[in-house]
Every structure is written in C-alpha cells, then in structure tokens.
Design a protein around this motif. Structure first.
Motif, PDB file in Angstrom:
ATOM      1  N   ASN A  21       0.575  -1.030   0.569  1.00  0.00           N
ATOM      2  CA  ASN A  21      -0.462   0.064  -0.440  1.00  0.00           C
ATOM      3  C   ASN A  21       1.027   1.233   0.195  1.00  0.00           C
ATOM      4  O   ASN A  21       1.768   1.605   1.223  1.00  0.00           O
ATOM      5  N   ARG A 120      -5.851  -0.948   7.685  1.00  0.00           N
ATOM      6  CA  ARG A 120      -5.846  -0.780   5.643  1.00  0.00           C
ATOM      7  C   ARG A 120      -7.606  -1.950   5.691  1.00  0.00           C
ATOM      8  O   ARG A 120      -7.052  -2.583   5.818  1.00  0.00           O
ATOM      9  N   ILE A 151      -6.417   4.089   7.379  1.00  0.00           N
ATOM     10  CA  ILE A 151      -6.572   4.805   6.447  1.00  0.00           C
ATOM     11  C   ILE A 151      -7.907   3.932   6.420  1.00  0.00           C
ATOM     12  O   ILE A 151      -8.901   2.836   6.545  1.00  0.00           O
ATOM     13  N   SER A 203     -10.441   9.358   0.514  1.00  0.00           N
ATOM     14  CA  SER A 203      -9.608   8.529   1.726  1.00  0.00           C
ATOM     15  C   SER A 203      -8.576   8.706   2.553  1.00  0.00           C
ATOM     16  O   SER A 203      -8.511  10.100   2.164  1.00  0.00           O
TER      17      SER A 203
END
Ligand SMILES: C[S@@+](CC[C@H](N)C(=O)[O-])C[C@H]1O[C@@H](n2cnc3c(N)ncnc32)[C@H](O)[C@@H]1O
Length: 211
Positions: A21, A120, A151, A203
């Motif tokens: 990520n 995440r 996130i 986000s």
C-alpha cells in the motif's frame, strides 16, 4: 461472519492488493513506531502489507476470522508455519509473523501488547454497530503510547451498502475521542471509486496515538 467465510470460499477478495500500500509506505515513518516493536494488523486477510512491515524489522501480529485466508497468506509467501489452540483462537506462528484466527471480538484483553497498529480495510469492513467495540479491542491489545495508522474510506452512506462501510472523518474523531489522540496526515479524493456509482469518495490517513 457467514459473509466473510463466503467471500473467502468463493475467492471474492477484491479488496486484496498485489502490491504494498503506497499510503503505508509514505506515512509509516510519520507515526514513528519503535524499531523492532510489535505491529498489530487487525482483520489482516492475506495482506502483503504484513510482509512490508516485517521487512522494516517489526514483529507482525495479524487477527483474521477465516482460516483459509491465513493458510493462503503463508502458502503464497512460501512461509512454513505451525499452529496451536489459544483460548477461543488458533495461533499461527511463522516468525516474525503471528496470526490469531478467530473473531477479533473474542480475543481476550491483553493477549497482544502491540507497540503499533495498521488499519487498512479493517474498521471500514465493520458496520457502525460494532465499531466502538472494535476501538475498545485496539485499546485492549496495545501498549500505552502505541501509535496507529488508519486509512479510511468515506462516501455518502445512502449510495451504497457496505462493506466497505463509510467512515467519515468526524466519526473517527468520535470513536477515538476517549483514550486516544487523533491527527489527520492526508486526505485524498478517490476518483476511480466513483465507478461504483458514488458521487464523492475520499480516503483519509490518520495517525492515532493511544494514551
Ligand atoms: C476487507 S478485508 C481486508 C483485509 C486486509 N486488511 C487487506 O487490506 O487486504 C476484511 C478481512 O477481515 C476479516 N474479518 C471480518 N470480520 C472479522 C472479525 N470479526 N474478526 C476477525 N477478522 C474479521 C475478513 O475475513 C477479511 O479477511
């Protein structure tokens, strides 16, 4: 529960990414967890981000409901593992990885004492009804002073049935208002996600510190 077992059975794991990520790579140093400490990865699936964290020198502790996900993670990454019963969970070990298989809400308080956590597609995978309980579990499985990278995924709630469930910034502030400090590191527009029929998708990356 049934929902996630079905997703893994049918290999409908569209959330999974075959690359690390980029927000993790970009922001991990901003939360500055102690080197060689333990990082909790709740609702870990078979995330490659666990490999990235291990490469940085951390011990990684994943929490995952579905046994198949854990076995696939070890197989795909060519890792030997062992497993033993641990209370209501099964504990999979393959140093520096430990993954507890079972419901996160059944994990006894203090079973993990992490220095940091990485979220995440975890809190956003859970509906509003259990999110406060989730935050309590993060508190119970981390040390005082632990730091987290969260996130989020946020959209007008009425436009889609989750998961992922929308997690607006103000809700993050509310959920973590007791026992944590919250700091926003970055907010981005997710233009591609509008293909799902959503008018607005963002986000946000948060640094969260446990008191
Ligand atoms: C959307 S996926 C995200 C996986 C991973 N964080 C990633 O980024 O690839 C959510 C994962 O949480 C697991 N899960 C859902 N509910 C859970 C629970 N109550 N306890 C533990 N794991 C759970 C699911 O099986 C699934 O693998």
């Amino acid at each position: 529960m049934e929902y996630w077992h079905n997703r893994w059975d049918k290999q409908l794991t569209g959330w999974h990414r075959e690359v690390f990520n980029d927000l993790l790579e970009k922001h991990w140093s901003n939360i500055n967890p102690p080197k060689d400490g333990e990082v909790l990865v709740p609702l870990c699936g078979k995330s490659l981000d666990m490999i990235w964290l291990a490469k940085q020198g951390y011990k990684v502790v994943g929490l995952e409901l579905v046994q198949q996900a854990i076995e696939i993670f070890f197989q795909e990454n060519k890792l030997e593992y062992s497993s033993i019963k641990a209370d209501m969970h099964t504990k999979y070990s393959s140093p520096p990885f430990t993954i507890y298989q079972g419901d996160i809400f059944d994990l006894q308080s203090g079973m993990v004492q992490a220095d940091a956590w990485y979220d995440r597609a975890a809190m956003v995978a859970l509906p509003n009804s259990v999110r406060q309980q989730y935050v309590k579990q993060i508190y119970n499985q981390t040390k005082p002073g632990a730091v987290g990278l969260l996130i989020t995924f946020s959209y007008p709630e009425k436009q889609m049935e989750g998961p992922p469930f929308s997690l607006p910034d103000r809700a993050v502030m509310d959920y973590f208002s007791n026992g944590f400090e919250v700091e926003c590191l970055e907010k981005i527009d997710l233009e591609d996600e509008k293909d799902r029929g959503l008018s607005n998708v963002t986000s946000t990356v948060f640094k969260i510190t446990r008191n």
